[in-house]
Design a protein around this motif. Sequence first.
Motif, PDB file in Angstrom:
ATOM      1  N   SER A 447       0.840  -1.180   0.069  1.00 18.22           N
ATOM      2  CA  SER A 447       0.123   0.087   0.102  1.00 18.22           C
ATOM      3  C   SER A 447       0.751   1.179   0.018  1.00 18.22           C
ATOM      4  N   PRO A 448       0.604   2.441  -0.660  1.00 16.88           N
ATOM      5  CA  PRO A 448       1.260   3.680  -0.752  1.00 16.88           C
ATOM      6  C   PRO A 448       1.014   4.249   0.552  1.00 16.88           C
ATOM      7  N   SER A 449       0.066   4.044   1.223  1.00 16.93           N
ATOM      8  CA  SER A 449      -0.073   4.566   2.571  1.00 16.93           C
ATOM      9  C   SER A 449       0.793   4.046   4.044  1.00 16.93           C
ATOM     10  N   LEU A 450       1.356   4.841   4.310  1.00 16.66           N
ATOM     11  CA  LEU A 450       2.391   4.097   5.441  1.00 16.66           C
ATOM     12  C   LEU A 450       1.781   4.514   7.071  1.00 16.66           C
ATOM     13  N   ALA A 451       2.051   3.552   7.782  1.00 13.66           N
ATOM     14  CA  ALA A 451       1.327   3.649   9.113  1.00 13.66           C
ATOM     15  C   ALA A 451       2.106   4.802   9.746  1.00 13.66           C
ATOM     16  N   LEU A 452       3.483   4.879   9.477  1.00 13.94           N
ATOM     17  CA  LEU A 452       4.171   5.936  10.259  1.00 13.94           C
ATOM     18  C   LEU A 452       3.975   7.414   9.717  1.00 13.94           C
ATOM     19  N   THR A 453       3.177   7.600   8.869  1.00  8.74           N
ATOM     20  CA  THR A 453       2.985   8.987   8.131  1.00  8.74           C
ATOM     21  C   THR A 453       1.385   9.387   7.921  1.00  8.74           C
ATOM     22  N   LYS A 454       0.402   8.261   7.836  1.00  9.42           N
ATOM     23  CA  LYS A 454      -0.924   8.432   7.619  1.00  9.42           C
ATOM     24  C   LYS A 454      -1.562   9.206   8.735  1.00  9.42           C
ATOM     25  N   ASP A 455      -1.218   9.010   9.944  1.00  6.71           N
ATOM     26  CA  ASP A 455      -1.891   9.233  11.163  1.00  6.71           C
ATOM     27  C   ASP A 455      -1.044  10.936  11.593  1.00  6.71           C
ATOM     28  N   GLN A 456      -0.201  11.219  10.987  1.00 11.40           N
ATOM     29  CA  GLN A 456       0.314  12.414  11.556  1.00 11.40           C
ATOM     30  C   GLN A 456      -0.647  13.609  11.494  1.00 11.40           C
ATOM     31  N   ASN A 457      -0.186  14.508  12.405  1.00 10.91           N
ATOM     32  CA  ASN A 457      -1.225  15.632  12.572  1.00 10.91           C
ATOM     33  C   ASN A 457      -0.574  16.634  11.602  1.00 10.91           C
ATOM     34  N   ALA A 458      -1.306  17.319  10.545  1.00 10.87           N
ATOM     35  CA  ALA A 458      -1.099  18.614   9.569  1.00 10.87           C
ATOM     36  C   ALA A 458      -0.267  19.664  10.340  1.00 10.87           C
TER      37      ALA A 458
END
Length: 483
Positions: A447-458
Amino acid sequence: MNANLCHAPAQRPLKVGILGGGIAGATVALRLADMGIHTLLIEASSGLVNGPPICHLHAGGNLYRDISDQQCLTLLRQSIASVRAYPHSINRRPTVIATPVSDPGDAEALLPRLKQVAQEYRRLVEEDPANKVLGEPEEYYRCYSREQFEALARQPIPLKADSQDDWLIPLAHHLDPDKLKFPLILVQEYGWSLFRMAATATLALNGVPHCALHFHTRATRLEQGPDGWTIHGTNQDGQEQPFKVDFLVNACGFRTGLVDDMAGFRRQRLVEYKAAYVAHWQTEGEWPEVIFHGQRGTPNGMAQLTPYPNGIFQLHGMTDGITLFKGGLAASCEHSAQPRLPQPYVAQLDNGWQTPDIAARTQDAIAHLARLLPAFGEAEVGGKPLYGAQQIPGSDPSLRAADVSFEGNHYARVEIVKASSALTAADRIVGRLAELGWLEMDGQPLSPSLALTKDQNAGEVEQEAIRLARERGYPDELALNMG
């Protein structure tokens, strides 16, 4: 942790060493760390993603008239994956492609390609709705006739752009239609914030227990053994330290050839020194990015105006006096995989720019835009240039879509031309590790989505990006969210 990884069948954990913490090395580290793979990243500078002037998400390759349709489709797919991996790094505003009457090109020449790209984007969204990161597929591009453009010039400039027309109105107020060929094309190729990419990688990798970051450290010697490599590194205090890894990733950007030479591998490549400039122009409305096509290397070379908040603009001009440099394209030779740039450019890369050079070339960039956008002549120098060298594998300087190559069972070199190719390179490295038996996969695509980045806060990403911009001496605006 990414669900695609079943387990590492080796008796001890696989350890991957990455040389270089630019967008290529940082993305490989993100992918591997996201999968729980033990990773060592060695970077000579003080932080991640501190390299060439990235500002544009090449979601279709419409800046380049000379590349193949296949490269454009590859850039589209890679760009979509990159947005999903770096979800808070995108500036969501469109790009306007304009052909000046001084250019011999046909304003309609891109239309067949645009139809192909739009069709592929629609297919990708139907395949996975999470791929809808470039707006609605049916709005991927839109053409404007002269009559439509002149009608927009009679409308007031909106404070906020809520429609495709709104983005074009400020441009219509300032551009003379007699200087343009029609149609103008508005396309959903967004902006990419170099500093929010750096912030995303920094926040994600700091503190991850199975990813060790070594900054201010250079590899000085490589030793290949039967089961991997020993990297001999030296830090800023002159202390030497060996690092033993099972698999080595050479992600050193334009210095990739130096590592190839240390490893004993020959490779043909080009390196091109480039710069972009920062200007301040107080104007009305929200601006799109604007590309004025032109013949590369001539006085009428392509001009690129990239907007940021508060009147800050990043400028490219494809002439030898602005973004390009005389003698700035160098090739490798039979004795070394590392192309040799002229010494003045190496000195700028290592030590930064002198104030007179900053002022002179930025003013030249402003004048280059003002040929077609006269009001932009009022712009002033807004900061120091963004600069770096771009590597291009092989001997074709027009190549834009490239990713990774391998030597034997323990070595990969990442050779990306555009930042959007970095995740593809990382995924191919994962595939190679699986082929060699170091990983077992569940058979599903990564998946292109990474657990380390997808839940980051903008907001947190933006604040870290601002910190990095200030630390590196650039205006806050280059780090701010837009659109």
